[in-house]
Design an enzyme around this catalytic site. Structure first.
Site, PDB file in Angstrom:
ATOM      1  N   PHE A  14       0.851  -1.186   0.155  1.00 30.56           N
ATOM      2  CA  PHE A  14      -0.087  -0.017   0.006  1.00 30.56           C
ATOM      3  C   PHE A  14       0.958   1.235  -0.004  1.00 30.56           C
ATOM      4  O   PHE A  14       0.929   1.970  -1.002  1.00 30.56           O
ATOM      5  CB  PHE A  14      -0.871  -0.158   1.037  1.00 30.56           C
ATOM      6  CG  PHE A  14      -1.464   1.195   1.784  1.00 30.56           C
ATOM      7  CD1 PHE A  14      -2.227   2.011   0.679  1.00 30.56           C
ATOM      8  CD2 PHE A  14      -1.336   1.520   3.048  1.00 30.56           C
ATOM      9  CE1 PHE A  14      -2.795   3.211   1.351  1.00 30.56           C
ATOM     10  CE2 PHE A  14      -1.913   2.790   3.450  1.00 30.56           C
ATOM     11  CZ  PHE A  14      -2.517   3.594   2.645  1.00 30.56           C
ATOM     12  N   ASP A  34       9.785  -6.788  -3.691  1.00 27.77           N
ATOM     13  CA  ASP A  34       8.526  -7.130  -3.000  1.00 27.77           C
ATOM     14  C   ASP A  34       8.556  -8.767  -3.083  1.00 27.77           C
ATOM     15  O   ASP A  34       8.552  -9.132  -4.309  1.00 27.77           O
ATOM     16  CB  ASP A  34       7.433  -6.371  -3.230  1.00 27.77           C
ATOM     17  CG  ASP A  34       6.298  -6.444  -2.217  1.00 27.77           C
ATOM     18  OD1 ASP A  34       5.858  -7.698  -1.880  1.00 27.77           O
ATOM     19  OD2 ASP A  34       5.979  -5.427  -1.570  1.00 27.77           O
ATOM     20  N   THR A  38       2.382  -9.742   1.528  1.00 27.34           N
ATOM     21  CA  THR A  38       1.018  -9.008   1.570  1.00 27.34           C
ATOM     22  C   THR A  38       0.753  -7.873   0.579  1.00 27.34           C
ATOM     23  O   THR A  38      -0.307  -7.183   0.637  1.00 27.34           O
ATOM     24  CB  THR A  38       1.129  -8.191   3.001  1.00 27.34           C
ATOM     25  OG1 THR A  38       2.245  -7.671   3.270  1.00 27.34           O
ATOM     26  CG2 THR A  38       1.050  -9.160   4.162  1.00 27.34           C
ATOM     27  N   ASP A  59      12.192 -11.860  -1.749  1.00 25.91           N
ATOM     28  CA  ASP A  59      12.294 -11.792  -0.441  1.00 25.91           C
ATOM     29  C   ASP A  59      13.577 -10.905   0.058  1.00 25.91           C
ATOM     30  O   ASP A  59      14.846 -11.486  -0.233  1.00 25.91           O
ATOM     31  CB  ASP A  59      12.522 -13.168   0.353  1.00 25.91           C
ATOM     32  CG  ASP A  59      12.266 -13.049   1.823  1.00 25.91           C
ATOM     33  OD1 ASP A  59      12.713 -11.976   2.495  1.00 25.91           O
ATOM     34  OD2 ASP A  59      11.922 -14.195   2.561  1.00 25.91           O
ATOM     35  N   ARG A 108      26.894  -0.415   1.142  1.00 24.58           N
ATOM     36  CA  ARG A 108      27.747  -0.835  -0.030  1.00 24.58           C
ATOM     37  C   ARG A 108      27.732   0.348  -1.117  1.00 24.58           C
ATOM     38  O   ARG A 108      28.825   0.568  -1.682  1.00 24.58           O
ATOM     39  CB  ARG A 108      27.235  -1.963  -0.612  1.00 24.58           C
ATOM     40  CG  ARG A 108      28.290  -3.298  -0.750  1.00 24.58           C
ATOM     41  CD  ARG A 108      27.921  -4.347  -1.355  1.00 24.58           C
ATOM     42  NE  ARG A 108      26.363  -4.677  -1.598  1.00 24.58           N
ATOM     43  CZ  ARG A 108      25.283  -5.332  -1.063  1.00 24.58           C
ATOM     44  NH1 ARG A 108      25.811  -5.983   0.061  1.00 24.58           N
ATOM     45  NH2 ARG A 108      24.082  -5.514  -1.401  1.00 24.58           N
ATOM     46  N   TYR A 147       5.244  -7.655  15.730  1.00 23.45           N
ATOM     47  CA  TYR A 147       5.407  -6.465  14.973  1.00 23.45           C
ATOM     48  C   TYR A 147       6.186  -5.359  15.748  1.00 23.45           C
ATOM     49  O   TYR A 147       7.249  -4.819  15.475  1.00 23.45           O
ATOM     50  CB  TYR A 147       4.145  -5.805  14.383  1.00 23.45           C
ATOM     51  CG  TYR A 147       4.159  -4.855  13.524  1.00 23.45           C
ATOM     52  CD1 TYR A 147       4.644  -4.933  12.453  1.00 23.45           C
ATOM     53  CD2 TYR A 147       3.409  -3.678  14.118  1.00 23.45           C
ATOM     54  CE1 TYR A 147       4.620  -3.838  11.404  1.00 23.45           C
ATOM     55  CE2 TYR A 147       3.185  -2.666  13.238  1.00 23.45           C
ATOM     56  CZ  TYR A 147       3.772  -2.778  11.794  1.00 23.45           C
ATOM     57  OH  TYR A 147       3.742  -1.515  11.191  1.00 23.45           O
ATOM     58  N   TYR A 161      23.891   1.576  12.601  1.00 22.35           N
ATOM     59  CA  TYR A 161      24.658   1.827  11.337  1.00 22.35           C
ATOM     60  C   TYR A 161      25.006   3.291  11.216  1.00 22.35           C
ATOM     61  O   TYR A 161      25.949   3.430  10.563  1.00 22.35           O
ATOM     62  CB  TYR A 161      24.019   1.296  10.037  1.00 22.35           C
ATOM     63  CG  TYR A 161      24.036  -0.038   9.747  1.00 22.35           C
ATOM     64  CD1 TYR A 161      23.700  -1.110  10.497  1.00 22.35           C
ATOM     65  CD2 TYR A 161      24.722  -0.278   8.564  1.00 22.35           C
ATOM     66  CE1 TYR A 161      23.970  -2.342  10.344  1.00 22.35           C
ATOM     67  CE2 TYR A 161      24.965  -1.788   8.137  1.00 22.35           C
ATOM     68  CZ  TYR A 161      24.768  -2.754   8.974  1.00 22.35           C
ATOM     69  OH  TYR A 161      25.114  -4.083   8.773  1.00 22.35           O
ATOM     70  N   THR A 177      -2.340   5.066   8.590  1.00 26.62           N
ATOM     71  CA  THR A 177      -2.590   5.853   7.324  1.00 26.62           C
ATOM     72  C   THR A 177      -3.225   4.871   6.440  1.00 26.62           C
ATOM     73  O   THR A 177      -3.491   3.790   6.344  1.00 26.62           O
ATOM     74  CB  THR A 177      -0.954   5.832   6.518  1.00 26.62           C
ATOM     75  OG1 THR A 177      -0.186   6.729   7.394  1.00 26.62           O
ATOM     76  CG2 THR A 177      -1.111   6.411   5.154  1.00 26.62           C
ATOM     77  N   ARG A 188      -7.514  -3.627   9.312  1.00 23.58           N
ATOM     78  CA  ARG A 188      -7.220  -2.118   9.717  1.00 23.58           C
ATOM     79  C   ARG A 188      -8.864  -1.596   9.830  1.00 23.58           C
ATOM     80  O   ARG A 188      -9.646  -1.763   8.993  1.00 23.58           O
ATOM     81  CB  ARG A 188      -6.074  -1.464   9.056  1.00 23.58           C
ATOM     82  CG  ARG A 188      -4.850  -1.945   9.287  1.00 23.58           C
ATOM     83  CD  ARG A 188      -3.777  -1.160   8.678  1.00 23.58           C
ATOM     84  NE  ARG A 188      -3.216  -1.737   7.443  1.00 23.58           N
ATOM     85  CZ  ARG A 188      -2.164  -1.477   6.828  1.00 23.58           C
ATOM     86  NH1 ARG A 188      -1.298  -0.614   7.382  1.00 23.58           N
ATOM     87  NH2 ARG A 188      -1.851  -1.918   5.763  1.00 23.58           N
TER      88      ARG A 188
END
Ligand SMILES: NC(=O)c1ccc[n+]([C@@H]2O[C@H](COP(=O)([O-])OP(=O)(O)OC[C@H]3O[C@@H](n4cnc5c(N)ncnc54)[C@H](O)[C@@H]3O)[C@@H](O)[C@H]2O)c1
Length: 318
Positions: A14, A34, A38, A59, A108, A147, A161, A177, A188
């Site tokens: 989304f 992607d 989902t 992945d 990189r 999550y 990092y 959102t 949602r």
């Protein structure tokens, strides 16, 4: 053709797909990666013939050579409670291995990096509204922890990092959102209510509906994300709409906007469901000059056509 190139992980999702649109609008070439866990190819189907856009089904937890990029936007992760409950381990993996891989790509390439974090970092907050300085009230072992903790870990790695490798990083804490391209069944609040209202079913409100949420329309969210991407702010920044509504008020607005005759039904509140969620956006106002422009009613109206097409019209009860 622009030489600037961005990698968007979760680019068929989304938010990721709207971000791809916005980056192309900014003159970037865009590679969306992607695994369609989902997300949906339909979300980027309109970009198929744009030579500046590439899609790859992968992945992002695994090392990959994406070629040279100038910006990495790490947006891959199941995001709705239904999705991360179903894909708990995958959520933890993309928030850990996936974040490391995305950061390594940026390192990189000497690229800038942005991580999509979340208001869930604050858990069920004891401070309202939530400023970025609040460290949260999070259950590390509850059902939502797959999550919440994945995102908190992602934030920690991102900051590491920056500290240890001097990477140019940004963290956006996205609050609820909504808008076109959301999955109608993702659990949602707004898609749920839209789905039920457009089918003439009763709208399900958990608890007594007095828990509050704030809802940000997708164009406002993407505007905030782009502003952060261009800024030099390295601390997390909340990007969400601070107008707060009870779930019950939201249900009534959806019924009004859809013109539905649906009733409202009440069900038991799930565990760890936050009672109140509202961003303190002082930092976004100060450092990004950002302010949401679309109020809930207008955003629902703007989303209606998408949901009407996504929900089988023939099932709307008369
Ligand atoms: N929409 C919101 O209200 C909201 C709120 C807070 C944070 N966020 C964050 O924004 C990002 C996007 O959320 P969204 O609402 O667009 O959800 P979404 O589910 O529509 O998009 C997530 C995308 O990531 C992809 N993905 C998941 N695991 C992957 C993997 N291992 N490799 C490659 N791709 C993978 C999915 O297939 C999907 O396309 C997420 O990181 C989410 O945590 C969203």
């Amino acid at each position: 053709m622009s030489t600037r190139r961005a990698l968007v992980t979760g680019g068929a999702g989304f938010l990721g797909s709207h971000l791809c649109d916005a980056l192309l609008g900014e003159g970037y070439r865009v590679l969306a990666a992607d695994n369609l866990l989902t997300g949906r190819l339909e979300n980027v189907a309109h970009l198929r013939n744009d030579s500046r856009f590439e899609f790859t089904e992968k992945d992002v937890c695994h090392p990959a050579d994406w070629g040279e990029v100038d910006y990495v936007f790490h947006f891959a992760s199941p995001a709705s409670p239904v999705d991360y409950a179903k894909h708990g381990i995958a959520t933890l993996r993309v928030g850990s291995y996936g974040t490391f891989e995305a950061l390594e790509t940026a390192r990189r390439c000497g690229a800038k990096f942005m991580m999509a974090s979340t208001s869930e970092c604050y858990g069920d907050p004891l401070v309202h509204p939530q400023p970025e300085s609040y460290w949260g009230h999070v259950n590390p072992v509850g059902p939502r922890s797959v999550y919440d903790e994945a995102k908190r870990f992602s934030e920690a790695v991102t900051m590491a990092y920056r500290r240890y490798h001097n990477l140019d990083t940004r963290i956006v804490r996205i609050f609820n959102t909504y808008g076109p391209r959301m999955q109608v069944h993702d659990g949602r609040v707004i898609p749920n209510f839209m789905w039920q209202a457009l089918r003439g079913e009763a709208l399900t409100v958990y608890g007594d509906g007095s828990q509050t949420r704030s809802f940000c329309y997708v164009s406002d969210e993407v505007d905030g994300i782009l502003r952060l991407a261009k800024s030099d702010e390295h601390e997390p920044v909340n990007v969400g709409n601070p107008s707060e509504f009870t779930i019950l008020e939201c249900a009534r607005k959806v019924i009004a906007v859809t013109g539905s005759r649906s009733q409202i039904k009440f069900e038991t509140l799930p565990p760890d469901d936050p009672k109140q969620r509202r961003p303190d956006i002082s930092r976004a106002r100060r450092v990004l000059g950002w302010e949401p422009k679309v109020d809930l009613e207008s955003g629902l109206v703007l989303s209606l056509e998408y949901f009407r097409n996504a929900v089988p019209i023939q099932e709307i009860s008369s």
